[in-house]
Design a protein around this motif. Structure first.
Motif, PDB file in Angstrom:
ATOM      1  N   ASP A  12      42.053  71.152  48.190  1.00 55.42           N
ATOM      2  CA  ASP A  12      43.436  71.397  47.790  1.00 55.42           C
ATOM      3  C   ASP A  12      43.396  72.390  46.626  1.00 55.42           C
ATOM      4  OD1 ASP A  12      42.785  69.960  45.509  1.00 55.42           O
ATOM      5  OD2 ASP A  12      43.775  68.114  46.161  1.00 55.42           O
ATOM      6  N   ALA A  13      44.444  72.475  45.846  1.00 50.81           N
ATOM      7  CA  ALA A  13      44.500  73.488  44.791  1.00 50.81           C
ATOM      8  C   ALA A  13      43.424  73.286  43.726  1.00 50.81           C
ATOM      9  CB  ALA A  13      45.889  73.490  44.141  1.00 50.81           C
ATOM     10  N   ASP A  14      42.863  72.076  43.634  1.00 50.64           N
ATOM     11  CA  ASP A  14      41.815  71.806  42.642  1.00 50.64           C
ATOM     12  C   ASP A  14      40.413  71.860  43.239  1.00 50.64           C
ATOM     13  OD1 ASP A  14      43.674  71.470  40.639  1.00 50.64           O
ATOM     14  OD2 ASP A  14      43.894  69.319  41.012  1.00 50.64           O
ATOM     15  N   GLY A  15      40.286  72.442  44.427  1.00 51.55           N
ATOM     16  CA  GLY A  15      38.965  72.511  45.068  1.00 51.55           C
ATOM     17  C   GLY A  15      38.769  71.367  46.040  1.00 51.55           C
ATOM     18  N   VAL A  16      37.535  71.155  46.435  1.00 49.07           N
ATOM     19  CA  VAL A  16      37.257  70.148  47.455  1.00 49.07           C
ATOM     20  C   VAL A  16      37.624  68.754  46.919  1.00 49.07           C
ATOM     21  CG1 VAL A  16      34.832  69.744  46.789  1.00 49.07           C
ATOM     22  CG2 VAL A  16      35.536  69.460  49.191  1.00 49.07           C
ATOM     23  N   ILE A  17      38.077  67.904  47.821  1.00 53.23           N
ATOM     24  CA  ILE A  17      38.549  66.566  47.434  1.00 53.23           C
ATOM     25  C   ILE A  17      37.363  65.602  47.445  1.00 53.23           C
ATOM     26  CG2 ILE A  17      40.123  64.688  48.065  1.00 53.23           C
ATOM     27  CD1 ILE A  17      41.842  66.955  49.471  1.00 53.23           C
ATOM     28  N   PRO A  18      36.917  65.139  46.256  1.00 56.56           N
ATOM     29  CA  PRO A  18      35.696  64.322  46.197  1.00 56.56           C
ATOM     30  C   PRO A  18      35.771  63.061  47.066  1.00 56.56           C
ATOM     31  CG  PRO A  18      36.279  65.091  44.012  1.00 56.56           C
ATOM     32  CD  PRO A  18      37.427  65.455  44.903  1.00 56.56           C
ATOM     33  N   ALA A  19      36.925  62.430  47.119  1.00 54.87           N
ATOM     34  CA  ALA A  19      37.027  61.189  47.909  1.00 54.87           C
ATOM     35  C   ALA A  19      36.710  61.466  49.381  1.00 54.87           C
ATOM     36  CB  ALA A  19      38.420  60.586  47.770  1.00 54.87           C
ATOM     37  N   GLU A  20      37.074  62.640  49.861  1.00 56.64           N
ATOM     38  CA  GLU A  20      36.753  62.973  51.263  1.00 56.64           C
ATOM     39  C   GLU A  20      35.249  63.146  51.453  1.00 56.64           C
ATOM     40  OE1 GLU A  20      38.911  65.778  53.525  1.00 56.64           O
ATOM     41  OE2 GLU A  20      40.864  65.226  52.701  1.00 56.64           O
ATOM     42  N   VAL A  21      34.599  63.771  50.466  1.00 57.06           N
ATOM     43  CA  VAL A  21      33.141  63.917  50.539  1.00 57.06           C
ATOM     44  C   VAL A  21      32.503  62.534  50.569  1.00 57.06           C
ATOM     45  CG1 VAL A  21      31.088  64.791  49.347  1.00 57.06           C
ATOM     46  CG2 VAL A  21      33.191  66.151  49.370  1.00 57.06           C
ATOM     47  N   ASP A  22      32.981  61.657  49.687  1.00 61.73           N
ATOM     48  CA  ASP A  22      32.449  60.287  49.617  1.00 61.73           C
ATOM     49  C   ASP A  22      32.592  59.594  50.971  1.00 61.73           C
ATOM     50  OD1 ASP A  22      31.391  57.948  48.623  1.00 61.73           O
ATOM     51  OD2 ASP A  22      33.040  57.538  47.237  1.00 61.73           O
ATOM     52  N   GLU A  23      33.762  59.701  51.558  1.00 64.05           N
ATOM     53  CA  GLU A  23      34.002  59.065  52.870  1.00 64.05           C
ATOM     54  C   GLU A  23      33.075  59.633  53.946  1.00 64.05           C
ATOM     55  OE1 GLU A  23      38.173  59.488  53.859  1.00 64.05           O
ATOM     56  OE2 GLU A  23      38.712  58.563  51.925  1.00 64.05           O
ATOM     57  N   LEU A  24      32.907  60.938  53.936  1.00 65.06           N
ATOM     58  CA  LEU A  24      32.047  61.569  54.955  1.00 65.06           C
ATOM     59  C   LEU A  24      30.586  61.145  54.793  1.00 65.06           C
ATOM     60  CD1 LEU A  24      33.600  65.150  54.914  1.00 65.06           C
ATOM     61  CD2 LEU A  24      33.629  63.576  56.866  1.00 65.06           C
ATOM     62  N   ILE A  25      30.128  61.060  53.542  1.00 64.57           N
ATOM     63  CA  ILE A  25      28.746  60.620  53.319  1.00 64.57           C
ATOM     64  C   ILE A  25      28.593  59.167  53.783  1.00 64.57           C
ATOM     65  CG2 ILE A  25      26.943  60.171  51.610  1.00 64.57           C
ATOM     66  CD1 ILE A  25      28.098  62.415  49.894  1.00 64.57           C
ATOM     67  N   THR A  26      29.548  58.344  53.400  1.00 63.13           N
ATOM     68  CA  THR A  26      29.494  56.924  53.771  1.00 63.13           C
ATOM     69  C   THR A  26      29.500  56.776  55.291  1.00 63.13           C
ATOM     70  OG1 THR A  26      30.655  56.368  51.723  1.00 63.13           O
ATOM     71  CG2 THR A  26      30.633  54.683  53.453  1.00 63.13           C
ATOM     72  N   ALA A  27      30.324  57.550  55.946  1.00 58.29           N
ATOM     73  CA  ALA A  27      30.393  57.471  57.412  1.00 58.29           C
ATOM     74  C   ALA A  27      29.069  57.876  58.044  1.00 58.29           C
ATOM     75  CB  ALA A  27      31.525  58.362  57.933  1.00 58.29           C
ATOM     76  N   ALA A  28      28.483  58.969  57.541  1.00 59.37           N
ATOM     77  CA  ALA A  28      27.195  59.425  58.092  1.00 59.37           C
ATOM     78  C   ALA A  28      26.122  58.370  57.843  1.00 59.37           C
ATOM     79  CB  ALA A  28      26.803  60.769  57.483  1.00 59.37           C
ATOM     80  N   GLU A  29      26.119  57.787  56.659  1.00 64.48           N
ATOM     81  CA  GLU A  29      25.152  56.720  56.350  1.00 64.48           C
ATOM     82  C   GLU A  29      25.315  55.571  57.339  1.00 64.48           C
ATOM     83  OE1 GLU A  29      24.695  57.295  51.482  1.00 64.48           O
ATOM     84  OE2 GLU A  29      26.098  55.796  52.296  1.00 64.48           O
ATOM     85  N   GLY A  30      26.572  55.264  57.641  1.00 64.87           N
ATOM     86  CA  GLY A  30      26.844  54.185  58.590  1.00 64.87           C
ATOM     87  C   GLY A  30      26.286  54.484  59.978  1.00 64.87           C
ATOM     88  N   GLU A  31      26.205  55.779  60.304  1.00 65.10           N
ATOM     89  CA  GLU A  31      25.635  56.184  61.598  1.00 65.10           C
ATOM     90  C   GLU A  31      24.113  56.320  61.529  1.00 65.10           C
ATOM     91  OE1 GLU A  31      27.520  59.864  62.848  1.00 65.10           O
ATOM     92  OE2 GLU A  31      29.316  59.274  61.745  1.00 65.10           O
ATOM     93  N   GLY A  32      23.562  56.115  60.357  1.00 65.37           N
ATOM     94  CA  GLY A  32      22.112  56.303  60.199  1.00 65.37           C
ATOM     95  C   GLY A  32      21.694  57.764  60.225  1.00 65.37           C
ATOM     96  N   LYS A  33      22.657  58.664  59.956  1.00 68.10           N
ATOM     97  CA  LYS A  33      22.331  60.093  59.957  1.00 68.10           C
ATOM     98  C   LYS A  33      22.225  60.575  58.507  1.00 68.10           C
ATOM     99  CE  LYS A  33      23.838  62.740  63.197  1.00 68.10           C
ATOM    100  NZ  LYS A  33      24.626  63.571  64.125  1.00 68.10           N
ATOM    101  N   PRO A  34      21.089  61.099  58.135  1.00 68.49           N
ATOM    102  CA  PRO A  34      20.958  61.538  56.750  1.00 68.49           C
ATOM    103  C   PRO A  34      21.847  62.746  56.465  1.00 68.49           C
ATOM    104  CG  PRO A  34      19.067  62.255  58.047  1.00 68.49           C
ATOM    105  CD  PRO A  34      19.898  61.395  58.950  1.00 68.49           C
ATOM    106  N   VAL A  35      22.520  62.714  55.324  1.00 72.91           N
ATOM    107  CA  VAL A  35      23.233  63.906  54.861  1.00 72.91           C
ATOM    108  C   VAL A  35      22.234  64.730  54.064  1.00 72.91           C
ATOM    109  CG1 VAL A  35      25.091  64.800  53.421  1.00 72.91           C
ATOM    110  CG2 VAL A  35      25.462  62.751  54.809  1.00 72.91           C
ATOM    111  N   LYS A  36      21.928  65.935  54.534  1.00 73.73           N
ATOM    112  CA  LYS A  36      20.904  66.726  53.873  1.00 73.73           C
ATOM    113  C   LYS A  36      21.434  67.388  52.607  1.00 73.73           C
ATOM    114  CE  LYS A  36      17.130  65.764  56.025  1.00 73.73           C
ATOM    115  NZ  LYS A  36      16.234  66.608  56.804  1.00 73.73           N
ATOM    116  N   PHE A  37      22.654  67.868  52.637  1.00 77.72           N
ATOM    117  CA  PHE A  37      23.261  68.351  51.398  1.00 77.72           C
ATOM    118  C   PHE A  37      24.756  68.549  51.555  1.00 77.72           C
ATOM    119  CE2 PHE A  37      21.230  72.258  53.248  1.00 77.72           C
ATOM    120  CZ  PHE A  37      22.326  73.102  53.385  1.00 77.72           C
ATOM    121  N   VAL A  38      25.404  68.655  50.392  1.00 77.40           N
ATOM    122  CA  VAL A  38      26.817  69.031  50.329  1.00 77.40           C
ATOM    123  C   VAL A  38      26.841  70.493  49.903  1.00 77.40           C
ATOM    124  CG1 VAL A  38      29.003  68.692  49.120  1.00 77.40           C
ATOM    125  CG2 VAL A  38      27.598  66.703  49.742  1.00 77.40           C
ATOM    126  N   TYR A  39      27.444  71.331  50.732  1.00 79.89           N
ATOM    127  CA  TYR A  39      27.512  72.776  50.446  1.00 79.89           C
ATOM    128  C   TYR A  39      28.858  73.103  49.818  1.00 79.89           C
ATOM    129  CZ  TYR A  39      27.848  77.817  51.252  1.00 79.89           C
ATOM    130  OH  TYR A  39      28.019  79.166  51.089  1.00 79.89           O
TER     131      TYR A  39
END
Lengths: 416, 416
Positions: free
Chosen positions: B152-179
């Motif tokens: 949004d106007a303040d840049g990437v929304i951290p809560a969305e990043v958190d949710e995406l990492i948590t979801a990937a962890e739940g799938e057992g897929k490693p998140v290699k990095f946040v770009y």
């Protein structure tokens, strides 16, 4: 070099983990020890380049075309350089148009791009044994299934390539390409004969397999007669990799490729994705060197210098190597490829030569397996005096090893 | 661009086939049409660079250090440049040593190297939506599973990043990095607020996920106050990518990275395998620019110029855009990010603007999916007059589209 297995290092990609260099890689750093005589690198002799003219051209470019030279440019490369490259390749019998050329930031990155573009993990690539260590490193970094055909004094043995392709076909595994350095090969300095070139081309045509012809040394024949490139007679089946590193200067990182037509667009796009474009200023400077200077005359002087150095090294080898040691006699290129008598391990020899003030690359760097009785000696950069001193030192250490007086494995391992 | 599916093209790697650019890629070529007004590229304004001094320094280097400048050099980069880079990063709060820096042939190739080193096919990377098209291209070229968090106007929304990492962890897929491109982001020109930077760092620390901080625009704040890099307060968790392309000149293709310690060696080795070293001469020239010239003063002039051009473009947008069109007001960087009213497709708009003499990049280039009501307008290279003329033309075409007078899909498709 530390990789303690902590943190993010645990999670590097499989392609990287599988190909992390062995300890022998650390040896390469010894070439940087002050005062050491290095036969290790493939760095060209640059002392005769026209630095004053280069300074003038660089100045002209920056004052006259600075806004172009320092800006992004087309992923395919600047037309002015691609035109000059066509003339360079004509010396090897290649008839290409400037539009056929893709400029890369060095031919190493060109090989990386070709491999990235063509190779899935497990795909078979056929390379030469021995072959360029850096090339094998690129192929491995994309998890290719690298299978090797042996070289003899006439270059790679075509029948072995044929057998390897047939075997892979039998397994249902596509051979993505045959990687060859046909002229003054690194490290063996063999040149594929005309007959074998035709044979290899015919084999690959029959199997519908691409040839990747890596040709940095093609214009470095001591007699000044360029070998006819495999690309010349088989434009649709050969992807040619060219380099300015050995005929001009590697510090500019500019090379090129000419691919079969149907691969060109995807390679240009790949070049753009990977690094946008090869350095613009450097392309302009090389184009100027090729157009405004008698670069072929200069190359003739360089060839004569390399011929002279190779003769010095051959004489030193005759003087200092113990009996049973063998080597090739170069007709061009940068290297003498030495085989030591049985019972000596050249990895160990290389470690033991460093404290005696001389370094080279042991044969294992150039094989997927084996090479422990070989060593590559580069005569390109050392002076004749250094060549004599360095070869004498290697001869001494080798003689000690043959007499069972080499440093013990334990001592050396501790010193690593 | 033809790829007729014949011959070797049928056998390109899956990573390449999956990511062959869409038709929209062809539009980028329109920026090269003579006389066209281009808001498409991210090419910096170079007209104010000290070309005479640069010519003098290039000459000095070639005459005084030619044998070094044109030779291979260390894969990590020249110490003299790495020392200067440390000073540059200090402006953003980063305390690093020269030995922490790895010089790359541009930061695009740096991102390629990071991705090659860390990412296996299917590994999750979290990127911003929208994000740099070329960066997304690199990530996709290694078959990453790219998931995006909205800005949004303040840049990437951290809560969305958190949710995406948590979801990937739940799938057992490693998140290699946040770009992330935290400052004056390409394309949205949003800057991640201080609070969000801290929040994002904390989220990634908690999940043990690496942040890749791509920061080419960090020193281009119009008020001259550099944002504090995320790397500054989290050296072990952030891999920083730096670039000279926007603060000096992209034609030299030199950038750098500072990685967490345990990744540095593998990245240096990777750099060597991929391309041996970044161009040596170019490293020396940039080191000279940074040490012998008031480059910060020059950068101040550049920032003022970009601020002025951004203001011109804002005024033109006010004058010419139909109601319902919205955009950001830049505090730095190169871009204005425009959202057009519902019912208009910016891909179509972009095609229809080319015959009217103006080009830009439609929003779809910056998203994995979506973006068809956005466009990125670069004010960095055009003159104020071109800005007024070009924005007026876009306004006219956009108004026609809103009135249902756009070129039909059929006509345009034929014209492609």
């Amino acid at each position: 070099m530390t990789h303690d297995g902590s943190g993010f290092f645990d999670r590097i990609s499989a392609r990287t983990a599988e190909n992390y260099p062995s300890d022998i890689h650390k040896l390469f750093a010894s070439a940087g020890i002050p005062g050491i005589i290095s036969f290790a690198g493939g760095a060209p002799h640059l002392g005769e380049l026209p630095f004053d003219e280069l300074a003038e051209w660089a100045g002209d470019i920056l004052t006259g075309q600075g806004g172009l030279a320092l800006q992004y440019s087309a992923a395919q490369g600047l037309p002015v350089l691609r035109e000059s490259i066509v003339s360079v390749m004509r010396m090897e019998g290649i008839e290409a148009e400037p539009d056929d050329v893709v400029v890369t930031a060095g031919s190493q990155l060109g090989l990386d791009l070709v491999t990235k573009t063509l190779v899935d993990p497990g795909d078979v690539i056929i390379a030469e044994a021995p072959s360029y260590a850096g090339g094998l490193g690129v192929l491995a970094s994309y998890q290719a299934d690298i299978r090797t055909a042996n070289c003899d004094a006439d270059g790679v043995i075509p029948a072995e390539v044929d057998e390897l392709i047939t075997a892979a076909e039998g397994e249902g595994k596509p051979v993505k390409f045959v990687y060859t350095i046909p002229s003054f090969q690194n490290p063996s300095n063999t040149t594929l004969t005309e007959e074998r070139r035709a044979e290899l081309v015919e084999i690959c045509r029959r199997h519908d397999v691409l040839i990747v012809e890596d040709n940095p040394y093609g214009l470095l024949s001591f007699d000044g007669v360029a070998n006819r490139a495999m690309k010349a007679d088989n434009p649709d089946g050969v992807l040619y990799l060219g380099s300015f590193s050995k005929i001009f200067g590697p510090g500019l990182r500019v090379g090129w490729m000419v691919a079969p037509r149907e691969l060109q667009d995807v390679l240009v796009v790949g070049n753009e994705i990977t690094m946008l474009n090869a350095p613009t200023f450097n392309q302009l400077l090389i184009a100027r060197y090729l157009s405004d200077f008698d670069w072929q005359g200069k190359l003739g002087q360089m060839r004569e210098l390399y011929r002279h150095k190779s003769r010095c090294m051959l004489e030193s080898l005759e003087r200092h190597m113990p009996p049973g040691t063998t080597w090739n006699e170069p007709d061009g290129g940068f290297y003498i490829w030495v085989t030591v008598p049985e019972g000596v391990n050249t990895d160990q020899l290389a470690y033991d030569c460093v404290p005696r003030g001389v370094t080279f690359v042991p044969g294992t760097a150039f094989y997927r397996a084996g090479g422990d009785r070989q060593m590559r000696l580069s005569y390109c950069l050392a002076t004749p005096d250094q060549i004599e001193t360095g070869i004498a030192a290697i001869g001494t250490v080798l003689t000690e090893h043959l007499a069972g007086e080499g440093a013990s494995q334990t001592e050396t391992a501790a010193a690593r």
